[in-house]
Design a protein around this motif. Structure first.
Motif, PDB file in Angstrom:
ATOM      1  N   ARG A 137       0.857  -1.195   0.000  1.00 60.63           N
ATOM      2  CA  ARG A 137       0.000   0.000   0.000  1.00 60.63           C
ATOM      3  C   ARG A 137       0.884   1.233   0.000  1.00 60.63           C
ATOM      4  O   ARG A 137       1.861   1.299   0.742  1.00 60.63           O
ATOM      5  N   VAL A 138       0.536   2.179  -0.825  1.00 61.39           N
ATOM      6  CA  VAL A 138       1.343   3.391  -0.925  1.00 61.39           C
ATOM      7  C   VAL A 138       0.488   4.582  -0.531  1.00 61.39           C
ATOM      8  O   VAL A 138      -0.596   4.796  -1.079  1.00 61.39           O
ATOM      9  N   LYS A 139       0.999   5.335   0.430  1.00 60.88           N
ATOM     10  CA  LYS A 139       0.256   6.496   0.933  1.00 60.88           C
ATOM     11  C   LYS A 139       0.529   7.681   0.002  1.00 60.88           C
ATOM     12  O   LYS A 139       1.693   7.966  -0.301  1.00 60.88           O
ATOM     13  N   PRO A 140      -0.520   8.343  -0.432  1.00 59.29           N
ATOM     14  CA  PRO A 140      -0.282   9.488  -1.327  1.00 59.29           C
ATOM     15  C   PRO A 140       0.494  10.587  -0.622  1.00 59.29           C
ATOM     16  O   PRO A 140       0.159  10.960   0.503  1.00 59.29           O
ATOM     17  N   SER A 141       1.520  11.049  -1.264  1.00 59.09           N
ATOM     18  CA  SER A 141       2.317  12.123  -0.691  1.00 59.09           C
ATOM     19  C   SER A 141       2.580  13.129  -1.806  1.00 59.09           C
ATOM     20  O   SER A 141       3.101  12.764  -2.875  1.00 59.09           O
ATOM     21  N   GLN A 142       2.192  14.342  -1.545  1.00 62.68           N
ATOM     22  CA  GLN A 142       2.222  15.373  -2.588  1.00 62.68           C
ATOM     23  C   GLN A 142       3.584  15.472  -3.275  1.00 62.68           C
ATOM     24  O   GLN A 142       4.625  15.514  -2.608  1.00 62.68           O
ATOM     25  N   GLY A 143       3.545  15.494  -4.598  1.00 64.33           N
ATOM     26  CA  GLY A 143       4.785  15.693  -5.367  1.00 64.33           C
ATOM     27  C   GLY A 143       5.557  14.407  -5.624  1.00 64.33           C
ATOM     28  O   GLY A 143       6.621  14.445  -6.224  1.00 64.33           O
ATOM     29  N   THR A 144       5.044  13.282  -5.173  1.00 65.90           N
ATOM     30  CA  THR A 144       5.737  12.017  -5.456  1.00 65.90           C
ATOM     31  C   THR A 144       5.001  11.286  -6.579  1.00 65.90           C
ATOM     32  O   THR A 144       3.885  11.654  -6.945  1.00 65.90           O
ATOM     33  N   ALA A 145       5.647  10.288  -7.089  1.00 68.28           N
ATOM     34  CA  ALA A 145       5.027   9.531  -8.181  1.00 68.28           C
ATOM     35  C   ALA A 145       5.377   8.066  -8.040  1.00 68.28           C
ATOM     36  O   ALA A 145       6.371   7.706  -7.404  1.00 68.28           O
ATOM     37  N   LEU A 146       4.557   7.263  -8.653  1.00 71.22           N
ATOM     38  CA  LEU A 146       4.716   5.810  -8.607  1.00 71.22           C
ATOM     39  C   LEU A 146       4.791   5.335 -10.055  1.00 71.22           C
ATOM     40  O   LEU A 146       4.021   5.805 -10.894  1.00 71.22           O
ATOM     41  N   LEU A 147       5.707   4.438 -10.334  1.00 73.81           N
ATOM     42  CA  LEU A 147       5.791   3.905 -11.704  1.00 73.81           C
ATOM     43  C   LEU A 147       5.687   2.391 -11.645  1.00 73.81           C
ATOM     44  O   LEU A 147       6.298   1.771 -10.787  1.00 73.81           O
ATOM     45  N   TRP A 148       4.897   1.801 -12.526  1.00 70.99           N
ATOM     46  CA  TRP A 148       4.909   0.340 -12.641  1.00 70.99           C
ATOM     47  C   TRP A 148       4.610  -0.068 -14.075  1.00 70.99           C
ATOM     48  O   TRP A 148       4.088   0.715 -14.859  1.00 70.99           O
ATOM     49  N   TYR A 149       4.998  -1.297 -14.353  1.00 71.72           N
ATOM     50  CA  TYR A 149       4.764  -1.864 -15.689  1.00 71.72           C
ATOM     51  C   TYR A 149       3.520  -2.742 -15.632  1.00 71.72           C
ATOM     52  O   TYR A 149       3.396  -3.570 -14.735  1.00 71.72           O
ATOM     53  N   ASN A 150       2.643  -2.558 -16.568  1.00 72.39           N
ATOM     54  CA  ASN A 150       1.440  -3.389 -16.618  1.00 72.39           C
ATOM     55  C   ASN A 150       1.656  -4.663 -17.431  1.00 72.39           C
ATOM     56  O   ASN A 150       0.859  -5.583 -17.371  1.00 72.39           O
ATOM     57  N   TYR A 151       2.734  -4.684 -18.197  1.00 71.40           N
ATOM     58  CA  TYR A 151       3.075  -5.873 -19.000  1.00 71.40           C
ATOM     59  C   TYR A 151       4.474  -6.330 -18.656  1.00 71.40           C
ATOM     60  O   TYR A 151       5.339  -5.518 -18.315  1.00 71.40           O
ATOM     61  N   LEU A 152       4.696  -7.618 -18.768  1.00 69.01           N
ATOM     62  CA  LEU A 152       6.035  -8.175 -18.600  1.00 69.01           C
ATOM     63  C   LEU A 152       6.830  -7.898 -19.872  1.00 69.01           C
ATOM     64  O   LEU A 152       6.264  -7.463 -20.870  1.00 69.01           O
TER      65      LEU A 152
END
Ligand SMILES: O=C(O)CCC(=O)C(=O)O
Ligand SMILES: [Fe+2]
Length: 472
Positions: free
Chosen positions: A316-331
Motif C-alpha cells: 500500500r502506498v500512501k499518497p504524498s504530494q509531489g511524489t510519483a509511482l511507476l509500474w509496468y502493466n506488462y512483462l
C-alpha cells in the motif's frame, strides 16, 4: 517369380545352348525366390506391426475414456460408475479406472480437471460483490441449490438481459460503482502548457523510452476522489491475444477485432496532494508467488474490494504530494518488447476517509506488435498535423469509452478546452493551468526530478518514493 526376360527363351537360341542357359534360369529362379520370400516376410512384419499398433491404440482409447464407456471395466457396470463426491463440488466427478494395475503395481488415481467459468463482475461500471451476485442469482432463480455457483447448464439458461434489467431496477449507489471519482484529460502535445510539456519530457527521461512513444501516448488523466471515493482493484490494461488490437494503433491496424485494449505498457501515477485520511494505492497481490483470479475471494474477503479490504493488500502506498509511482502493466517478452499482461500489477485506490485525493495518470501506450507500433508511428509522423492528431485521439477515446464506460470526454471537448468537465470546472479544487503552475499542488520540473527515480533504482515492479529514498 520367374525371370521372363525375352532374351532367355529366345527362339533363335540353338537347342544345344539349353545346358548353358539352364543355370542362368536356375540362378534367375533362385534369386527371384529369395526376393519374393523376403518381400513377403517384410510385408507380413509390417502388417503385424500395423495391426498391433491399431489394437494398442484402441486399448489406450478404451481405458482412457474411463468407466463412462459402453463396456464394463474391472467388473463395473457402465451404468453404475463409481464416483467421488467431495461435497463441495456441484457435480460428482468420475473416478478414473486403473488400466492394468497388475499384482504389485503402484497406481495414483488422478482426477480430471474441471473448467470454472466466471463472468465479469463489472456491468456498466457497476461492481458486483459476491453477495450481489448471489442476490441476483436468487432474484432470477438462476441457482436453485443456492450455492452461489452455476452449473454450465444453469449458466446457459441465464438470460443476460434479465441480469441487466435486475441491476437497473435495483438502483445503484456510488459506493457500488467500480470507481467513485471524477476525471478529466490534459493534452500535453504541441501548444500545451509548459508544465505539462515538461512533465512529458521528464516521463520520457524517467522511462528511458523513445520520445515518439511517450508523445503518441494518452494525454494526462487528472483524477479527483472526494471523501468516500474509491477505485476497486483492476488492471490498467487488458490481456494480449494474437487478435488484440490497441486503441492507439488502430489507425495502423488493417483488421477490426473484438479484442481491443488500451495497451498501457507503463503507468506513472502522480500524487498531486497528500490525503489526510485513506486513499492509499493498493497492490493486493504484489510479490505473490501465484496469481489466481478465484483465490482473490476467500472466506468472504474480497481482495479486489478497496472499500472493505485495503488493509489486506500486500503493498500500500500512501499518497504524498509531489511524489510519483511507476509500474509496468506488462512483462517483457524477453526480447526487449512488450510481453504478457503482468497480472500482479493489479491495483486500486483505497477509500478516501478524510479530505480529497488528487492524482494524475500518465499512461505510456505501446503495441505488443512492434511492427504495428512502428507502422503507426511512421503514419503519424508522415501525416503529422493537428487534424491527424485529432483523428488519432478520437479513435483512442472511442476505444476507452467502450472499454471502461467511464465519464470521459470526447477528444473534441478536451482539445478545445481541457477543463470542460462541469463538476470539475465549478469545483474550487481544480486549478486552471495558470493556477497549477503557481500552485504548490503541481510541482516544477525541478521538484519532480528529485522525487522521480530511474527504473534501475526501482525495486521489482512497484516503486514507492519512500523505498527509493532509502535506496539512494
Ligand atoms: O487512485 C489511485 O491510487 C489509483 C488510480 C488508478 O489506479 C487509476 O486511475 O487507474
Ligand atoms: Fe489503475
Amino acid at each position: 517369380m520367374i525371370d521372363h526376360r525375352p532374351g532367355d527363351l529366345s527362339p533363335r537360341e540353338p537347342l544345344g545352348s539349353t545346358e548353358l542357359s539352364m543355370p542362368r534360369d536356375r540362378v534367375s529362379l533362385q534369386k527371384s525366390n529369395v526376393c519374393s520370400r523376403s518381400y513377403f516376410v517384410l510385408v507380413m512384419v509390417f502388417v503385424h506391426v500395423y495391426i498391433i499398433n491399431v489394437i494398442a491404440l484402441l486399448l489406450y482409447v478404451h481405458y482412457n475414456n474411463g468407466p463412462g464407456d459402453s463396456s464394463a471395466v474391472d467388473g463395473q457396470d457402465s451404468a453404475s460408475p463409481s464416483f467421488i463426491n467431495s461435497g463441495s463440488h456441484p457435480q460428482p466427478l468420475p473416478l478414473p479406472v486403473n488400466p492394468d494395475p497388475g499384482p504389485d503395481a503402484m497406481y495414483l488415481p488422478r482426477l480430471e480437471g474441471i473448467k470454472v467459468l466466471t463472468h465479469s463482475r463489472v456491468r456498466d461500471g457497476i461492481w458486483l460483490t459476491p453477495e450481489n451476485v448471489r442476490e441476483i442469482y436468487a432474484g432470477l432463480k438462476a441457482d436453485p441449490d443456492g450455492n452461489g455457483m452455476l452449473s454450465v447448464q444453469e449458466f446457459k439458461k441465464l438470460n443476460t438481459n434479465a441480469f441487466q434489467q435486475f441491476l437497473q431496477q435495483r438502483g445503484v449507489e456510488k459506493s457500488q460503482l467500480v470507481r467513485n471519482s471524477k476525471h478529466t484529460w490534459l493534452y500535453q502535445g504541441e501548444g500545451a502548457h509548459r508544465v505539462l510539456r515538461q512533465l512529458q519530457q521528464r516521463v520520457t527521461r524517467l522511462t528511458r523510452l523513445p520520445l515518439d512513444i511517450v508523445e503518441n501516448s494518452e494525454p494526462l488523466q487528472v483524477v479527483r476522489y472526494q471523501r468516500g471515493g474509491h477505485y476497486h482493484a483492476h488492471h490498467d490494461s487488458g490481456p494480449v491475444y494474437p487478435e488484440t488490437v490497441c486503441y492507439h494503433t488502430k489507425l495502423a491496424a488493417n483488421a477490426s477485432t473484438p479484442f481491443e485494449t488500451s495497451c498501457r505498457y507503463i503507468t506513472v501515477l502522480f500524487y498531486l496532494n497528500s490525503v489526510p485520511g485513506g486513499g492509499e494505492t493498493t497492490f493486493p497481490v504484489a510479490d505473490n508467488r501465484t496469481y489466481e483470479e478465484l483465490s482473490l475471494i476467500q472466506n468472504d474477503v474480497d481482495l479486489l474490494d478497496t472499500r472493505k479490504h485495503c488493509d489486506k493488500g500486500n503493498l500500500r502506498v500512501k499518497p504524498s504530494q509531489g511524489t510519483a509511482l511507476l509500474w509496468y502493466n506488462y512483462l517483457s517478452d524477453g526480447k526487449g518488447w512488450v510481453g504478457d499482461l503482468d497480472e500482479y500489477s493489479l491495483h486500486g485506490g483505497c477509500v478516501v476517509t478524510q479530505g480529497t485525493k488528487w492524482v494524475a495518470n500518465n499512461w505510456i501506450n505501446v503495441d505488443p506488435d512492434s511492427r504495428r507500433q512502428t507502422r503507426y508511428q511512421q503514419l503519424v509522423s508522415r501525416l503529422g498535423g493537428e487534424e491527424t492528431a485529432t483523428k488519432r485521439l478520437e479513435e483512442l477515446y472511442r476505444g476507452i469509452h467502450a472499454d471502461q464506460n467511464q465519464n470521459l470526454h470526447t477528444y473534441q471537448d478536451l482539445h478545445q478546452n481541457p477543463h470542460t468537465d462541469q463538476d470539475l470546472h465549478t469545483d474550487q479544487n481544480l486549478h486552471t493551468d495558470q493556477d497549477l503552475h503557481q500552485n504548490q499542488d503541481l510541482h516544477t520540473d525541478q521538484d519532480l526530478h528529485q522525487d522521480l527515480h530511474t527504473d534501475q533504482d526501482l525495486h521489482q515492479n512497484f516503486h514507492t518514493d519512500q523505498d527509493l529514498h532509502q535506496d539512494l
